[in-house]
Structure formats: structure tokens, C-alpha cells
Design an enzyme around this catalytic site. Structure first.
Site, PDB file in Angstrom:
ATOM      1  N   GLY A 138       7.039   1.808  -0.135  1.00 20.99           N
ATOM      2  CA  GLY A 138       6.314   0.551   0.012  1.00 20.99           C
ATOM      3  C   GLY A 138       6.923  -0.567  -0.804  1.00 20.99           C
ATOM      4  N   CYS A 139       6.043  -1.350  -1.425  1.00 25.67           N
ATOM      5  CA  CYS A 139       6.494  -2.519  -2.178  1.00 25.67           C
ATOM      6  C   CYS A 139       7.392  -2.156  -3.353  1.00 25.67           C
ATOM      7  CB  CYS A 139       5.286  -3.311  -2.675  1.00 25.67           C
ATOM      8  SG  CYS A 139       4.269  -3.989  -1.344  1.00 25.67           S
ATOM      9  N   ALA A 140       7.336  -0.903  -3.810  1.00 25.58           N
ATOM     10  CA  ALA A 140       8.170  -0.470  -4.929  1.00 25.58           C
ATOM     11  C   ALA A 140       9.573  -0.084  -4.496  1.00 25.58           C
ATOM     12  CB  ALA A 140       7.514   0.712  -5.646  1.00 25.58           C
ATOM     13  N   GLY A 141       9.850  -0.089  -3.185  1.00 28.05           N
ATOM     14  CA  GLY A 141      11.116   0.428  -2.687  1.00 28.05           C
ATOM     15  C   GLY A 141      12.343  -0.329  -3.146  1.00 28.05           C
TER      16      GLY A 141
END
Length: 355
Positions: A138-141
């Protein structure tokens, strides 16, 4: 240490104002007869002025099911990803034949062969290029991808690695879904890509004004009992967003200790950090980050501008903020920086930079 040779961001072709997108969501995503006042309020509170969309707005009503949306994802992600990688390599003064590892991250579509495999021949990558497709971060990728690229180059310091993120979030908007999570997501997320070229410590390179910092270290933290805070429920209609309103509370509970412990292992205090490259998780998340880290009022200005201009691009956003930091607010050479992002798990990814 790993040297970032270039960071390039690309955006989907159709730029629309927030109000235009809100009207499209009201037509496409709200069940017939639903009062749209909650939708309007949530979209206004996102503090997003405009976003880039993969399709013209009228085309979204034609996406009938997961397969149709995913077919668009594969074609558009391949096109946008190819452009991002080519431009990043040009900025770095390198060719596709120089690339030893290609990491691809996305959470808004699936493909087998993966997008990185589809790009190999198109870009002219070597047949022996190593590939690492990542899904589910997700956004941490974007932050996690930088960390894994650094891990690889520590063991192969004469090589070149590329990280590509492509997120086409608009293709995941759910039709006939008036849930709070869907309404929030449709007001926040946009479509874009980013590519980072990095070289190992022994790889000769030329100093350029466009070159980025070095990566010193990274750290991941998976928080307990937070599996339903953020993610997807996989339905016949595609990716149905899971987005719990307690995300800012999780940030307040854990982030300060994570950052202080990570920096402390390197003899650094938060006040020593000259630039915070933060993922734009939304207004309440950014306010929580500023509060718990006791940051100056302007510390996340680059992130706030990115959120207003293009919305949240999931894993691509933190890489756009890194690019914009280098272009608009380049820190003094030799000083420390922190790149941070959070995503499903629920997890935090931290990357220590030296400018």
C-alpha cells in the site's frame, strides 16, 4: 551507502479539479437516491484541489467489474511505468542495459506476468535483469521499496537498481458503495507513478544537481492487532477499501518511539533532521505526525503541497515528495533526512537519508 542517482514522478493523463471528481463519484459510486451531502463534506475536508485520473471521467461508469478495471490497470500501468523509468534513467545518465535489478510496487492492480516483466523488453532491459514485484504494501510501498533496494545494493555495491511504483487508485473506486471508507478514498486518492534509480557505493557516477541523497539505513515496524486498520477486501467488484478512522490514533501511539529509536541508533535526534519526506496520508494523519514528532509548522510543507496538487498516490506519493524536496527545498549537504510512510499491516517504514 546507496546513492540515489535520480527520482522522477509521472502522473496519469487526465487532470481534474476536486469538484469535478466529486460529481463523477456522486454519479458513479453512490446508490441511486443517496443524499450526497456526506460525500461533499468528506471530499472538501480532504484538502485536495485537483487529481490526475487514468480515464476520462465519463469512462468510469463503463467499468463493469474487477476484470474490466484490471485490464485498464495493466495497459495504463505499463505505459506510465515505461515513461517513468525511461525519464529517470535519462536523468541519471544511465541506459536500460545498466539496470541489474528492477523492483515494482503497486497495490491497485494485479498482473501475471507482472508489470516489471512486461516492461523488460519494452525498455530494453537485459535478459538477465533481476525482478522483484511487490504487492500489498500500500502507501508504504515506496519507502519499503527504497529500503529493499538499499539492502540489495549493500551486497552488490557495483550494481544499479531501479524502483518503480505505479498506483492507479481511481480504478479501485467502488460503484454503488456509500460506505464512509469508499467516500473518503474517492476524495483522497489519485493516479500516478514514480521511478528511482540508485547505484551501489562502488558504482562510479557523476555528481549532478538532480542527484539525490544517499540511503544510510532503514527500519520496518509491524504494529500488533492492527490488521483491519487499512487494506483491501477483495470482492467481485474489485478492491474494496478498508480504512479505519483510528489511523491517526495508531500514528500517535507508535510513531514517536519508532523514529526516536531509529535515529538514536545513529546518534541523531529528531531536531537534527533537516528534511522530513513524509507520505501524504491525509490531513488528520499529517497533523498527527507533526504533533507526535513535535515538528516545526512548516516541516511538512512539501507534503501538504503534494496532497493539494495531486492527492494521495499511495506508494508513489512519498517518492514524489522526495523529488519535490530535492527540487524545492534541498537540505544542506551532509545533513540527515527521514523518509517515512505507513500502510497496511498496519506498518511503518522509515528510511534514513544523508543529503
Amino acid at each position: 551507502m546507496t546513492r540515489i542517482a535520480a527520482v522522477h514522478g509521472a502522473l496519469a493523463p487526465h487532470r481534474r479539479t476536486q469538484s469535478e471528481i466529486t460529481d463523477m463519484v456522486a454519479r458513479t459510486c453512490l446508490p441511486e437516491g443517496t443524499d450526497r451531502r456526506v460525500l461533499d463534506r468528506l471530499h472538501r475536508s480532504a484538502k485536495v484541489r485537483s487529481r490526475h485520473m487514468t480515464l476520462p471521467l465519463e469512462r468510469y461508469a463503463e467499468l463493469d467489474g474487477f476484470g474490466a478495471a484490471n485490464d485498464v490497470f495493466i495497459a495504463a500501468a505499463t505505459d506510465l511505468g515505461a515513461k517513468a523509468v525511461r525519464d529517470a534513467l535519462d536523468m541519471a545518465g544511465l541506459s536500460a542495459a545498466d539496470v541489474d535489478l528492477l523492483i515494482f510496487t503497486s497495490v491497485t492492480g494485479i498482473a501475471t506476468p507482472s508489470i516489471d516483466a512486461r516492461l523488460a523488453g519494452r525498455l530494453g532491459l537485459r535478459p538477465d535483469v533481476k525482478r522483484l514485484p511487490l504487492f500489498g504494501l500500500g502507501c508504504a510501498g515506496g519507502a519499503a521499496g527504497l529500503a529493499r533496494m538499499h539492502d540489495y545494493l549493500l551486497g552488490r555495491p557495483d550494481q544499479v537498481a531501479v524502483l518503480l511504483s505505479v498506483e492507479l487508485c481511481s480504478l479501485t473506486f467502488q460503484r454503488n458503495d456509500a460506505s464512509m471508507a469508499n467516500l473518503v478514498a474517492t476524495g483522497l486518492f489519485g493516479d500516478g507513478a514514480a521511478a528511482v534509480v540508485a547505484c551501489g557505493a562502488n558504482r562510479p557516477g557523476r555528481p549532478e544537481e538532480t542527484a539525490g541523497p544517499t540511503i544510510v539505513d532503514s527500519r520496518s515496524h509491524l504494529y500488533p492487532d492492527t490488521g483491519r486498520v487499512m487494506g483491501w477486501d477483495i470482492k467481485d467488484s474489485g478492491f474494496q477499501v478498508v480504512l479505519d478512522p483510528q489511523v491517526p490514533d495508531v500514528v500517535r501511539r507508535y510513531l514517536a518511539d519508532d523514529v526516536e529509536g531509529f535515529l538514536g541508533d545513529h546518534g541523531i535526534k529528531p531536531k537534527d533532521v533537516t528534511a522530513w519526506v513524509c507520505h501524504p496520508g491525509g490531513p488528520k494523519v499529517l497533523e498527527a505526525v507533526t504533533e507526535v514528532l513535535d515538528l516545526p509548522d512548516d516541516a511538512l510543507d512539501v507534503t501538504w503541497r503534494h496532497l493539494a496538487d495531486v492527492g494521495n498516490l499511495s506508494s508513489s506519493s512519498v517518492l514524489h515528495v522526495l523529488r519535490d524536496t530535492l527540487a524545492q527545498r534541498r537540505p544542506p549537504p551532509g545533513t540527515p533526512g527521514v523518509l517515512l510512510a505507513m500502510g497496511p499491516g498496519f506498518a511503518c517504514e522509515l528510511v534514513l537519508l544523508r543529503w
